[in-house]
Design a protein around this motif. Structure first.
Motif, PDB file in Angstrom:
ATOM      1  N   HIS A 116       0.978  -1.358   0.126  1.00 15.86           N
ATOM      2  CA  HIS A 116      -0.041  -0.118   0.087  1.00 15.86           C
ATOM      3  C   HIS A 116       0.850   1.292  -0.126  1.00 15.86           C
ATOM      4  CE1 HIS A 116      -4.013  -1.749   1.448  1.00 15.86           C
ATOM      5  NE2 HIS A 116      -3.023  -2.865   1.122  1.00 15.86           N
ATOM      6  N   PRO A 117       0.636   2.054  -0.683  1.00 12.73           N
ATOM      7  CA  PRO A 117       1.360   3.582  -0.804  1.00 12.73           C
ATOM      8  C   PRO A 117       0.851   4.275   0.379  1.00 12.73           C
ATOM      9  CG  PRO A 117      -0.456   3.550  -2.506  1.00 12.73           C
ATOM     10  CD  PRO A 117      -0.551   2.346  -2.064  1.00 12.73           C
ATOM     11  N   TRP A 118       1.832   4.978   0.962  1.00 13.23           N
ATOM     12  CA  TRP A 118       1.496   5.711   1.918  1.00 13.23           C
ATOM     13  C   TRP A 118       2.198   7.299   1.685  1.00 13.23           C
ATOM     14  CZ3 TRP A 118      -0.919   5.363   6.981  1.00 13.23           C
ATOM     15  CH2 TRP A 118      -1.483   4.141   7.186  1.00 13.23           C
ATOM     16  N   LEU A 119       1.592   8.261   1.854  1.00 13.95           N
ATOM     17  CA  LEU A 119       2.183   9.517   1.738  1.00 13.95           C
ATOM     18  C   LEU A 119       2.475   9.909   3.190  1.00 13.95           C
ATOM     19  CD1 LEU A 119       3.231  12.242   0.367  1.00 13.95           C
ATOM     20  CD2 LEU A 119       0.868  13.032   0.642  1.00 13.95           C
ATOM     21  N   CYS A 120       4.040  10.143   3.499  1.00 16.75           N
ATOM     22  CA  CYS A 120       4.303  10.496   4.814  1.00 16.75           C
ATOM     23  C   CYS A 120       4.989  11.977   4.705  1.00 16.75           C
ATOM     24  CB  CYS A 120       5.351   9.542   5.221  1.00 16.75           C
ATOM     25  SG  CYS A 120       5.894  10.064   7.026  1.00 16.75           S
ATOM     26  N   LEU A 121       4.397  12.820   5.592  1.00 15.39           N
ATOM     27  CA  LEU A 121       5.029  14.040   5.902  1.00 15.39           C
ATOM     28  C   LEU A 121       5.466  14.582   7.057  1.00 15.39           C
ATOM     29  CD1 LEU A 121       2.426  16.400   3.749  1.00 15.39           C
ATOM     30  CD2 LEU A 121       4.367  15.439   2.961  1.00 15.39           C
ATOM     31  N   ASN A 122       6.714  14.939   7.193  1.00 22.22           N
ATOM     32  CA  ASN A 122       7.286  15.227   8.502  1.00 22.22           C
ATOM     33  C   ASN A 122       7.321  16.966   8.485  1.00 22.22           C
ATOM     34  OD1 ASN A 122       7.701  12.837   9.398  1.00 22.22           O
ATOM     35  ND2 ASN A 122       9.944  12.780   8.487  1.00 22.22           N
ATOM     36  N   MET A 123       6.393  17.484   9.273  1.00 25.08           N
ATOM     37  CA  MET A 123       6.433  18.907   9.292  1.00 25.08           C
ATOM     38  C   MET A 123       6.731  19.486  10.161  1.00 25.08           C
ATOM     39  SD  MET A 123       3.967  19.192   6.701  1.00 25.08           S
ATOM     40  CE  MET A 123       3.469  21.104   7.068  1.00 25.08           C
ATOM     41  N   ARG A 124       7.465  20.850  10.105  1.00 20.82           N
ATOM     42  CA  ARG A 124       8.023  21.708  11.198  1.00 20.82           C
ATOM     43  C   ARG A 124       6.830  22.777  11.057  1.00 20.82           C
ATOM     44  NH1 ARG A 124      13.794  23.560  12.196  1.00 20.82           N
ATOM     45  NH2 ARG A 124      13.972  23.044  10.002  1.00 20.82           N
ATOM     46  N   VAL A 125       6.236  23.034  12.027  1.00 19.66           N
ATOM     47  CA  VAL A 125       5.277  24.305  12.319  1.00 19.66           C
ATOM     48  C   VAL A 125       6.039  25.073  13.461  1.00 19.66           C
ATOM     49  CG1 VAL A 125       2.869  25.193  12.669  1.00 19.66           C
ATOM     50  CG2 VAL A 125       3.255  22.626  11.951  1.00 19.66           C
ATOM     51  N   THR A 126       6.369  26.548  12.653  1.00 19.46           N
ATOM     52  CA  THR A 126       7.070  27.448  13.404  1.00 19.46           C
ATOM     53  C   THR A 126       5.930  28.558  13.948  1.00 19.46           C
ATOM     54  OG1 THR A 126       8.998  27.113  11.967  1.00 19.46           O
ATOM     55  CG2 THR A 126       9.103  28.849  13.654  1.00 19.46           C
ATOM     56  N   PRO A 242       2.785  38.284  14.669  1.00 20.84           N
ATOM     57  CA  PRO A 242       2.441  36.631  14.949  1.00 20.84           C
ATOM     58  C   PRO A 242       2.062  36.080  13.581  1.00 20.84           C
ATOM     59  CG  PRO A 242       0.550  37.978  15.647  1.00 20.84           C
ATOM     60  CD  PRO A 242       1.489  39.048  15.168  1.00 20.84           C
ATOM     61  N   ARG A 243       3.095  34.692  13.612  1.00 18.12           N
ATOM     62  CA  ARG A 243       2.969  33.986  12.162  1.00 18.12           C
ATOM     63  C   ARG A 243       3.215  32.587  12.383  1.00 18.12           C
ATOM     64  NH1 ARG A 243       7.408  37.258  12.994  1.00 18.12           N
ATOM     65  NH2 ARG A 243       9.252  36.575  12.233  1.00 18.12           N
ATOM     66  N   ILE A 244       2.610  32.058  11.603  1.00 21.25           N
ATOM     67  CA  ILE A 244       2.967  30.312  11.571  1.00 21.25           C
ATOM     68  C   ILE A 244       3.369  29.876  10.319  1.00 21.25           C
ATOM     69  CG2 ILE A 244       2.030  28.083  11.766  1.00 21.25           C
ATOM     70  CD1 ILE A 244      -0.069  29.215  13.696  1.00 21.25           C
ATOM     71  N   HIS A 245       4.673  29.287  10.254  1.00 19.60           N
ATOM     72  CA  HIS A 245       5.114  28.700   9.010  1.00 19.60           C
ATOM     73  C   HIS A 245       5.096  27.316   8.923  1.00 19.60           C
ATOM     74  CE1 HIS A 245       7.257  32.272   7.555  1.00 19.60           C
ATOM     75  NE2 HIS A 245       7.560  32.638   8.847  1.00 19.60           N
ATOM     76  N   LEU A 246       4.279  26.921   8.069  1.00 22.71           N
ATOM     77  CA  LEU A 246       4.146  25.337   7.850  1.00 22.71           C
ATOM     78  C   LEU A 246       5.276  24.969   6.715  1.00 22.71           C
ATOM     79  CD1 LEU A 246       0.342  25.189   7.499  1.00 22.71           C
ATOM     80  CD2 LEU A 246       1.714  24.339   9.418  1.00 22.71           C
ATOM     81  N   GLN A 247       6.245  24.147   7.300  1.00 19.51           N
ATOM     82  CA  GLN A 247       7.226  23.722   6.462  1.00 19.51           C
ATOM     83  C   GLN A 247       7.383  22.152   6.193  1.00 19.51           C
ATOM     84  OE1 GLN A 247      11.002  24.115   7.551  1.00 19.51           O
ATOM     85  NE2 GLN A 247      12.086  23.573   5.562  1.00 19.51           N
ATOM     86  N   VAL A 248       7.395  21.580   5.130  1.00 16.37           N
ATOM     87  CA  VAL A 248       7.663  20.094   4.915  1.00 16.37           C
ATOM     88  C   VAL A 248       9.081  19.926   5.273  1.00 16.37           C
ATOM     89  CG1 VAL A 248       7.247  18.134   3.625  1.00 16.37           C
ATOM     90  CG2 VAL A 248       5.614  19.948   3.495  1.00 16.37           C
ATOM     91  N   ALA A 249       9.405  19.471   6.308  1.00 19.17           N
ATOM     92  CA  ALA A 249      10.909  19.235   6.469  1.00 19.17           C
ATOM     93  C   ALA A 249      11.343  18.144   5.515  1.00 19.17           C
ATOM     94  CB  ALA A 249      11.160  18.754   7.793  1.00 19.17           C
ATOM     95  N   ASN A 250      10.666  16.926   5.481  1.00 18.57           N
ATOM     96  CA  ASN A 250      10.796  16.014   4.374  1.00 18.57           C
ATOM     97  C   ASN A 250       9.616  15.160   4.090  1.00 18.57           C
ATOM     98  OD1 ASN A 250      11.196  14.439   6.785  1.00 18.57           O
ATOM     99  ND2 ASN A 250      13.054  13.418   5.925  1.00 18.57           N
ATOM    100  N   GLY A 251       9.475  14.406   3.247  1.00 17.02           N
ATOM    101  CA  GLY A 251       8.363  13.874   2.885  1.00 17.02           C
ATOM    102  C   GLY A 251       8.699  12.346   1.957  1.00 17.02           C
TER     103      GLY A 251
END
Lengths: 269, 545
Positions: A116-126, A242-251
């Motif tokens: 089964h294919p999985w999409l895996c995202l490791n996110m850094r939310v700053t 105030p801000r939030i950065h959503l960054q995909v660190a790796n996937g």
């Protein structure tokens, strides 16, 4: 996050990137860089540009690192939290490990085992405002049936994954397109963010307005010139907006057996 | 209300790489990236994360508090104004480290007096594992160095200035920032032009002459914070202590951007100060000479006499040098005579007492004098008595300073320092000090004592103040030092008062009293008035709060 874990991390990093460790002591190591690592870490583009033009090999540099228990007199860069070189190494590690396609290694006689294919995202939310912090999220989405898991990475780490498909297994084609899968995961994150406390942002905004007013009154009384005013205003935003950065660190796109896929949902870490 | 920044890079890149089977990584690399991410990320807003990583340093409560307040309440722009010896550098280092660990600061410029560059680099490395670079003669790589320590003079040189100003620093730290009080100077203009996000100004004496000094410091941190300069000046021009309202107003504003810990509040008093004033008498020959000097008053401005008399209280040599210079400008028989007499005098009373004291105790001593000639003489004199000593001056270059400090620590019994050495050398391994001559400004004495009575001193500190009876020194000692009870009270209470006496600061007042008075009696009366004004102000402040 002690000093030793930085040291181990660094060693592993260089080994993985094919650098020879010339001196390998428990508290000090000397690493002969490869060309790739030299270019990534040593900040000398002109040298490499010149070498390339001259069609020569070029000589890579060595880096020496030391544990904090060694004193000033010993050669080497300290491996300790916040060290610029270490930050740079983290960064390169993230770039190198940015995207992956991995398959679960299986030994099976069973012909045609589906993965089964999985999409895996490791996110850094700053979260950044008057203060700053990070939130790490690791999400996985089964691209066949839409099942979603949190804390995906801690589970994946324990598996045996490789870049090659094992014999007698075949990766299934996703039913959920990559793009919509990605959107689902992000929507999930946004929903999660909405449940979080926003007091920090309120305080940051208050502070920003207060400081801005002060600056403006100063500007209006002509004690500060336009250039400086703009510089300061920009700085105020850097420090308080105030801000939030959503960054995909790796996937990664990761293929797992249906059994493992089931376990992904079950296992609690 | 909250800006949300999405990641628009990942998806297209990922799809691309998957299609082309390009730049995909191994599982090991994938895991390492995750591990790096975890090591790098900052899980919480609050607290001082650096503490956990620096277990080998015992930070004091007030230092940790300072860091918390600067990082979390003041948003990284602050004046650190602890009293001398409470560890401002340590606070600044901790704040810097905290920001670096939080990944908010990478590019840093630290400006210090040239004499402190070395010490900063060393402390950052030894205590915080922050490895900083400092420009040598020709080598300066402002762009590539992450953390640079240098002097303002170096930074503002033509060949560097432009490059430095073209960069954006995450943090600027300025040590001894009170030197920037004048907003017309090039240094101030230079500092003001630096592009910075966070900024720390370090000073032990935030207010030296007038309240507007402080205004200028604040305007580096937060333009507009105290209103504008013209208004500010109008309002506080004649600020005297009676106007306690204005004082309070300024203080409450300052509380939000200045940290000032006083010795007495920090519980740092485990090491006590024992101050002993030693009053000596000139021998007959010396007394005769001192009286002869007064004859100069008739033909020269009183300032000349003042200088010579003060020098003579220190050493024959110091006085001789000035007399000689004076005689070269306008030769006279009288001066020739004086110079000859000077050569015939026996060893200075103070020098003998000093040597006795050092011999008796057998411990390490630091001796402060205001004059280089005295410094030379004392070194020679101690050598005659078989006591080893090293000289020290802030004017020495880095390596010489370090070498002298090292020699003093390991071999020599005595260090003889001139005033210029009073900043930025830390000698906690020594706990005896002789103030061979006394500066007019009690604050400067405080700086001297701060060299040994500081964070890290484990023993009680002995301070001996030398003065000679029936001379200027005697007056300084009894009137200025004893009366003001300088040594019992922390100067923290006093310094703002001493700096804000209407019509100029304390030091200026003393100087003009000594210069302008016609007679001994007049000096006494005027000094007494000055002192009682200070006493009155202290009392009033105590009552008000």
């Amino acid at each position: 996050m002690n000093s030793a874990s930085h040291y181990d991390f660094t060693k592993q990093f260089f080994q993985l990137n094919g650098c020879k460790i010339d001196e390998d002591k428990p508290k000090q190591m000397k690493v002969k860089l490869t060309k790739e690592m030299d270019e990534a870490l040593m900040n000398r583009p002109f040298y490499w540009h010149y070498i390339k033009k001259m069609n020569r090999e070029g000589e890579t540099l060595s880096l020496t690192f030391k544990d904090i228990s060694l004193g000033e007199a010993e050669e080497g860069i300290y491996l300790h939290g916040g060290t610029p070189k270490l930050q740079q190494i983290y960064q390169v590690a993230l770039e190198k490990g940015y995207t992956a396609r991995l398959y679960e290694a299986v030994e099976t006689d069973n012909q045609n085992l589906a993965l089964h294919p999985w999409l895996c995202l490791n996110m850094r939310v700053t979260f950044r405002g008057k203060q700053s912090k990070d939130l790490l999220l690791s999400l996985g989405l089964n691209l066949i049936n839409g099942a979603m898991v949190h804390e995906a990475m801690p589970k994946l780490i324990k598996l045996d994954l490789t870049s090659k498909v094992s014999d007698y297994t075949f990766p299934m084609t996703p039913l959920i397109k990559m793009e919509s899968g990605y959107k689902r995961l992000l929507r999930n994150i946004e929903l999660h963010l909405e449940t979080l406390d926003t007091q920090w942002a309120v305080e940051s905004l208050q502070q920003l307005r207060y400081e801005q007013e002060l600056l403006e009154s100063f500007y209006n009384s002509k004690d500060v010139d336009t250039d400086q005013y703009e510089k300061e205003l920009e700085q105020l935003h850097v420090r308080y907006q105030p801000r939030i950065h959503l960054q995909v660190a790796n996937g990664g796109l990761i293929y797992l057996t249906s059994e493992t896929s089931q376990n992904m949902l079950r296992t609690q870490i | 209300m909250i800006e949300i920044h999405q990641d628009s890079d990942f998806l297209p890149q990922f799809s691309n790489r998957l299609d082309e089977s390009n730049a995909l990584c191994s599982f090991e690399e994938f895991k390492l990236a995750w591990q790096g991410l975890k090591l790098q990320s900052i899980p919480q807003f609050e607290g001082v994360l650096a503490l956990e990583q620096l277990p080998h340093i015992q930070f004091l409560d007030h230092q940790v508090d300072a860091c918390e307040r600067v990082v979390h309440e003041m948003s990284g722009r602050a004046i650190l104004a602890d009293e001398v010896g409470l560890g401002k550098t340590l606070e600044a280092g901790l704040i810097l480290k905290e920001y670096m660990i939080r990944g908010m600061v990478k590019k840093v410029l630290i400006l210090t007096p040239a004499s402190l560059v070395n010490q900063w680099t060393q402390e950052l490395s030894e205590k915080f594992y922050i490895q900083a670079a400092s420009p040598r003669k020709k080598h300066a790589d402002w762009r590539n160095w992450d953390i640079t320590v240098t002097s303002i003079d170096m930074a503002k040189r033509e060949q560097h200035q432009e490059e430095i100003l073209s960069m954006t620093y995450d943090m600027i730290i300025i040590d001894e920032a009170h030197k920037l009080k004048n907003h017309k100077t090039k240094n101030f203009q230079f500092v003001k032009q630096l592009k910075k996000t966070y900024c720390l100004l370090l000073t032990a004496t935030p207010i030296q002459n007038q309240l507007s000094d402080l205004f200028n410091l604040v305007s580096i941190l937060k333009p507009g914070y105290l209103g504008d300069l013209t208004e500010f000046k109008k309002k506080y021009k004649n600020t005297s202590l009676e106007e306690s309202q204005t004082q309070q107003h300024v203080h409450s504003l300052l509380g939000k951007l200045m940290i000032r810990n006083l010795r007495k509040d920090t519980g740092l008093d485990t090491s006590k100060r024992k101050v002993k004033n030693i009053t000596l008498s000139f021998n007959d020959e010396e007394q005769w000479f001192y009286n002869e000097l007064e004859k100069l008053k008739t033909n020269y401005p009183s300032f000349t006499w003042l200088t010579l008399a003060k020098e003579f209280c220190s050493s024959r040599e110091a006085c001789f040098m000035s007399l000689k210079a004076l005689n070269e400008k306008s030769p006279s028989d009288f001066k020739e005579q004086l110079m000859n007499k000077l050569g015939e005098l026996p060893h200075h009373t103070k020098a003998q007492k000093m040597a006795d004291l050092i011999e008796e105790s057998g411990e390490k001593f630091i001796v402060f004098t205001e004059y280089r000639a005295t410094q030379f003489y004392l070194q020679w004199f101690l050598q005659q008595r078989g006591i080893s000593s090293v000289p020290f001056s802030g004017k020495f270059n880095k390596s010489k300073r370090d070498w002298m400090k090292q020699l003093f620590k390991t071999r020599a019994q005595v260090m003889i320092a001139t005033e210029a050495g009073a900043e930025g050398i830390n000698l906690q391994f020594c706990h005896n000090m002789i103030n061979y001559d006394l500066p007019w400004n009690p604050m400067r004495l405080e700086q001297r004592i701060g060299r040994i009575h500081r964070f890290g001193q484990e023993k009680d500190v002995n301070v001996f103040n030398f003065a000679i009876k029936n001379t200027l020194e005697d007056q300084i000692l009894t009137l200025l030092y004893e009366k003001i009870k300088l040594f019992q009270n922390a100067v923290g209470d006093l310094d703002s008062i001493l700096e804000q006496i209407p019509g100029g600061n304390f030091e200026k007042h003393v100087q003009s009293i000594l210069q302008e008075s016609e007679s001994q009696g007049e000096i006494d009366i005027k000094l007494r008035n000055l002192v009682s004004y200070v006493e009155y102000s202290v009392e009033e402040r105590k009552e008000s709060g």
